[in-house]
Design a protein around this motif. Structure first.
Motif, PDB file in Angstrom:
ATOM      1  N   SER A   1       0.821  -1.217   0.000  1.00 48.04           N
ATOM      2  CA  SER A   1       0.000   0.000   0.000  1.00 48.04           C
ATOM      3  C   SER A   1       0.851   1.262   0.000  1.00 48.04           C
ATOM      4  N   ALA A   2       2.154   1.138   0.301  1.00 50.97           N
ATOM      5  CA  ALA A   2       3.035   2.306   0.395  1.00 50.97           C
ATOM      6  C   ALA A   2       3.516   2.795  -0.967  1.00 50.97           C
ATOM      7  N   PHE A   3       3.338   2.011  -2.005  1.00 46.70           N
ATOM      8  CA  PHE A   3       3.744   2.416  -3.360  1.00 46.70           C
ATOM      9  C   PHE A   3       2.960   1.609  -4.377  1.00 46.70           C
ATOM     10  N   SER A   4       2.988   2.080  -5.626  1.00 47.29           N
ATOM     11  CA  SER A   4       2.162   1.431  -6.647  1.00 47.29           C
ATOM     12  C   SER A   4       2.869   1.218  -7.978  1.00 47.29           C
ATOM     13  N   ASP A   5       4.051   1.787  -8.148  1.00 46.72           N
ATOM     14  CA  ASP A   5       4.787   1.615  -9.397  1.00 46.72           C
ATOM     15  C   ASP A   5       6.281   1.752  -9.110  1.00 46.72           C
ATOM     16  N   ILE A   6       7.107   1.666 -10.151  1.00 43.32           N
ATOM     17  CA  ILE A   6       8.557   1.691  -9.957  1.00 43.32           C
ATOM     18  C   ILE A   6       9.035   3.015  -9.355  1.00 43.32           C
ATOM     19  N   PRO A   7       8.635   4.172  -9.869  1.00 46.30           N
ATOM     20  CA  PRO A   7       9.114   5.426  -9.265  1.00 46.30           C
ATOM     21  C   PRO A   7       8.733   5.566  -7.797  1.00 46.30           C
ATOM     22  N   THR A   8       7.495   5.210  -7.436  1.00 50.10           N
ATOM     23  CA  THR A   8       7.108   5.351  -6.031  1.00 50.10           C
ATOM     24  C   THR A   8       7.769   4.289  -5.158  1.00 50.10           C
ATOM     25  N   MET A   9       8.066   3.109  -5.723  1.00 50.67           N
ATOM     26  CA  MET A   9       8.791   2.095  -4.956  1.00 50.67           C
ATOM     27  C   MET A   9      10.213   2.572  -4.669  1.00 50.67           C
ATOM     28  N   VAL A  10      10.884   3.127  -5.680  1.00 49.18           N
ATOM     29  CA  VAL A  10      12.242   3.634  -5.473  1.00 49.18           C
ATOM     30  C   VAL A  10      12.230   4.787  -4.478  1.00 49.18           C
ATOM     31  N   ALA A  11      11.214   5.638  -4.554  1.00 49.68           N
ATOM     32  CA  ALA A  11      11.100   6.731  -3.586  1.00 49.68           C
ATOM     33  C   ALA A  11      10.934   6.192  -2.174  1.00 49.68           C
ATOM     34  N   PHE A  12      10.174   5.115  -2.017  1.00 49.03           N
ATOM     35  CA  PHE A  12       9.977   4.478  -0.710  1.00 49.03           C
ATOM     36  C   PHE A  12      11.297   3.908  -0.200  1.00 49.03           C
ATOM     37  N   ILE A  13      12.048   3.252  -1.081  1.00 47.66           N
ATOM     38  CA  ILE A  13      13.355   2.704  -0.721  1.00 47.66           C
ATOM     39  C   ILE A  13      14.287   3.820  -0.271  1.00 47.66           C
ATOM     40  N   GLU A  14      14.330   4.896  -1.033  1.00 48.76           N
ATOM     41  CA  GLU A  14      15.217   6.008  -0.700  1.00 48.76           C
ATOM     42  C   GLU A  14      14.818   6.668   0.616  1.00 48.76           C
ATOM     43  N   ALA A  15      13.508   6.745   0.867  1.00 45.20           N
ATOM     44  CA  ALA A  15      13.051   7.346   2.119  1.00 45.20           C
ATOM     45  C   ALA A  15      13.492   6.508   3.314  1.00 45.20           C
ATOM     46  N   MET A  16      13.342   5.189   3.217  1.00 39.25           N
ATOM     47  CA  MET A  16      13.776   4.313   4.315  1.00 39.25           C
ATOM     48  C   MET A  16      15.280   4.406   4.520  1.00 39.25           C
ATOM     49  N   ALA A  17      16.036   4.442   3.417  1.00 43.64           N
ATOM     50  CA  ALA A  17      17.491   4.533   3.524  1.00 43.64           C
ATOM     51  C   ALA A  17      17.915   5.864   4.140  1.00 43.64           C
ATOM     52  N   THR A  18      17.244   6.941   3.748  1.00 47.24           N
ATOM     53  CA  THR A  18      17.582   8.266   4.274  1.00 47.24           C
ATOM     54  C   THR A  18      17.270   8.365   5.762  1.00 47.24           C
ATOM     55  N   GLU A  19      16.106   7.867   6.153  1.00 42.09           N
ATOM     56  CA  GLU A  19      15.671   7.991   7.546  1.00 42.09           C
ATOM     57  C   GLU A  19      16.458   7.089   8.489  1.00 42.09           C
ATOM     58  N   THR A  20      16.856   5.915   8.029  1.00 42.13           N
ATOM     59  CA  THR A  20      17.554   4.961   8.901  1.00 42.13           C
ATOM     60  C   THR A  20      19.061   4.940   8.684  1.00 42.13           C
ATOM     61  N   GLY A  21      19.516   5.363   7.505  1.00 47.36           N
ATOM     62  CA  GLY A  21      20.926   5.284   7.165  1.00 47.36           C
ATOM     63  C   GLY A  21      21.373   3.922   6.673  1.00 47.36           C
ATOM     64  N   LEU A  22      20.450   2.950   6.636  1.00 48.46           N
ATOM     65  CA  LEU A  22      20.815   1.576   6.293  1.00 48.46           C
ATOM     66  C   LEU A  22      20.675   1.297   4.794  1.00 48.46           C
ATOM     67  N   PRO A  23      21.433   0.339   4.285  1.00 49.59           N
ATOM     68  CA  PRO A  23      21.183  -0.145   2.924  1.00 49.59           C
ATOM     69  C   PRO A  23      19.799  -0.780   2.853  1.00 49.59           C
ATOM     70  N   VAL A  24      19.114  -0.591   1.733  1.00 47.38           N
ATOM     71  CA  VAL A  24      17.781  -1.140   1.533  1.00 47.38           C
ATOM     72  C   VAL A  24      17.766  -1.906   0.218  1.00 47.38           C
ATOM     73  N   GLY A  25      17.214  -3.113   0.246  1.00 47.82           N
ATOM     74  CA  GLY A  25      17.125  -3.915  -0.963  1.00 47.82           C
ATOM     75  C   GLY A  25      15.731  -4.451  -1.158  1.00 47.82           C
ATOM     76  N   ILE A  26      15.551  -5.201  -2.217  1.00 42.77           N
ATOM     77  CA  ILE A  26      14.265  -5.829  -2.506  1.00 42.77           C
ATOM     78  C   ILE A  26      14.451  -7.337  -2.635  1.00 42.77           C
ATOM     79  N   LYS A  27      13.367  -8.038  -2.319  1.00 42.31           N
ATOM     80  CA  LYS A  27      13.345  -9.491  -2.490  1.00 42.31           C
ATOM     81  C   LYS A  27      12.147  -9.852  -3.347  1.00 42.31           C
ATOM     82  N   SER A  28      12.357 -10.713  -4.323  1.00 47.88           N
ATOM     83  CA  SER A  28      11.236 -11.092  -5.181  1.00 47.88           C
ATOM     84  C   SER A  28      11.504 -12.406  -5.883  1.00 47.88           C
ATOM     85  N   ALA A  29      10.418 -13.106  -6.145  1.00 50.12           N
ATOM     86  CA  ALA A  29      10.451 -14.186  -7.117  1.00 50.12           C
ATOM     87  C   ALA A  29      10.392 -13.549  -8.505  1.00 50.12           C
ATOM     88  N   VAL A  30      10.554 -14.354  -9.548  1.00 54.01           N
ATOM     89  CA  VAL A  30      10.664 -13.801 -10.900  1.00 54.01           C
ATOM     90  C   VAL A  30       9.657 -14.446 -11.836  1.00 54.01           C
TER      91      VAL A  30
END
Length: 511
Positions: free
Chosen positions: A275-304
């Protein structure tokens, strides 16, 4: 008195006949099972045998190579390694080495000779990651994994508290990280090992009462637990891609409800999408926000499966310079997560196909050096792990193999809360049989043996570190045509060279 006297004269076989007669009457009058109605008494034998058919086949009928997902020979190696018993085999291989997909690793004519100043000379299981995660995107707290093999995402809820505690203590002793799975950070992840917090579609542990993500809760969690080193945004998993997780009400204890911020007495059904994002740009923005706020590396996990959005993600990363620090590719081989058979068996690609396709997408855009690729999907055996490294993986996550090392017997009833080994159940009685001190030692022994053997195979091929394997170093049997092909021909690419000087240099990196 006369009735009691009469009953007392009936022998044991008389009581048996009475019992059988009553059973026959019950069978004839019930309508739930046709077999029992049509064949009273005898029909019960069918259901009795069916109830332990899998166990019968596992221990008596099936040979060493037949069982799935892990055959007896594979399980025996894990069990023996975890107990520090003899994990060798004698009299040569008993595998069908011409079967399609059989792995051949090519040794060098002269194997690598370790010098006394090489870290593996006295410690043959030391193998840090060849990459530092989060360095390219300049995260405040980049992470250099001390181990190339780590624990995959398995949540408290899916696994028992004793199982999670055993793995975390073993991970601390060995020096590998422990992924929480989407169930959130529990007290049993807090025994000192490095932790990767997995964030799924329900945002367990970092959500409000309606299931929405709350950044302030994530920041607080990271600040209060400095052993949390990375965040993994779970888009899907191999067992059920495109379908949210299900934790039955029977497995939800008051403790789990508090950790996940959910209600007691109700099945917890995670949505399929975020619910926090709906497409690639908003997903990347969500990743960047978490990384900025926590300082930690952020990655994704997915099946293909479909590749269009993977290509869009790669293009967006190339255009903006932003995006995930690591990508975990989960094979469709599945895991502990319960799923409908149609999903578990047919939805998403197996690891080798999924990983090779995604890797090529990022390779064509020159992005592989800025991403750490993490591989997951039945890779907790040395030959499978080597194949993953040769295909471009930088790290390997192990899940079910870790469970086997602490006592799992592959009963395949993880979803029922009746796991006989206590590993995948919330039953206090069943998990009471797990001695966490002993089982943590067994996980430590297994992960140490696995890493040691990966390094020994690397040395046999003339390499110091498995990141040096190329796709020409591993061949696959092609089946009935009696031919073999190197990985580069089988999957249509050659992996990029990973920057590497020596393990000694890797050990000097501090993050």
């Amino acid at each position: 008195m006369e009735l009691l006297t009469l009953l007392g004269t009936i022998s044991w076989w008389g009581w048996l006949l009475i019992g059988l007669l009553l059973l026959a009457l019950y069978d004839i009058n019930q309508k739930k099972h046709t077999i029992r109605h049509n064949f009273p008494i005898v029909g019960n034998i069918r259901y009795f045998l069916e109830s332990f058919g899998p166990e019968l086949r596992q221990y008596i009928v099936a040979n060493n190579r037949e069982e799935l997902p892990f055959n007896r020979q594979q399980r025996a190696w894990i069990y023996a390694s975890s107990k520090q018993e003899n994990n060798f085999q004698g009299f040569g291989t008993d595998q069908d080495i011409t079967s399609a997909g059989y792995i051949f690793i090519k040794p060098a004519l002269l194997p690598l000779k370790l010098s006394p100043d090489n870290p593996n000379y006295n410690s043959p299981h030391i193998a840090p990651s060849a990459k530092v995660i989060g360095l390219f995107h300049k995260r405040r707290k980049p992470y250099h994994p001390p181990s190339i093999v780590n624990i995959s995402g398995m949540s408290f809820g899916s696994l028992s508290a004793a199982a999670i505690e055993s793995m975390n203590k073993g991970a601390l002793k060995f020096g590998c990280y422990h992924n929480t799975g989407e169930g959130g950070l529990s007290p049993y992840h807090k025994f000192g090992a490095d932790v990767v917090v997995n964030i799924g579609t329900s945002y367990f542990g970092v959500r409000d009462n309606t299931g929405n993500f709350v950044m302030e809760k994530l920041v607080k969690l990271v600040e209060e637990n400095p052993f949390v080193r990375m965040l993994e945004l779970k888009l899907s998993q191999g067992a059920k891609p495109g379908k949210g997780g299900v934790l039955p009400a029977a497995k939800i204890t008051a403790e789990i409800a508090e950790i996940r911020h959910v209600e007691m007495g109700k099945d917890v059904i995670s949505p399929a999408s975020h619910s926090a994002f709906s497409d690639i740009p908003t997903m990347v923005a969500f990743i960047e926000a978490m990384a900025t706020e926590t300082g930690l590396p952020v990655g994704i996990k997915s099946a293909v499966g479909k590749l269009e959005l993977w290509a869009e993600l790669a293009d967006y990363m190339l255009e903006t310079g932003k995006g995930p620090d690591f990508i975990t590719i989960d094979g469709g081989e599945g895991g502990t997560g319960a799923a409908p058979p149609s999903f578990a068996d047919h939805v998403s690609l197996p690891f080798v196909y999924g990983f090779s396709k995604v890797y090529q997408i990022f390779q064509r855009r020159g992005l592989t050096s800025r991403i750490t690729f993490i591989a997951s999907g039945k890779l907790g055996l040395p030959e499978s792990a080597i194949m993953a490294f040769a295909m471009g993986a930088d790290l390997v996550n192990v899940g079910r193999e870790a469970m086997l090392s602490i006592g799992c017997i592959q009963a395949q009833i993880c979803h029922t809360n009746r796991c006989p080994s206590g590993v995948a159940t919330q039953s206090k009685w069943l998990q009471a049989g797990i001695d966490t001190t002993l089982k943590s030692e067994r996980f430590y022994n297994y992960i140490k043996a696995l890493t040691k053997e990966i390094l020994e195979i690397s040395h046999a091929a003339g390499y110091e570190h498995p990141c040096q394997f190329t796709m020409e170093d591993v061949d696959l049997a092609m089946g009935d045509n009696n031919r073999i092909q190197p990985l580069c021909d089988a999957y249509g690419y050659t992996k990029d060279v990973v920057a590497f000087t020596s393990i000694a240099d890797l050990l000097k990196i501090r993050t």
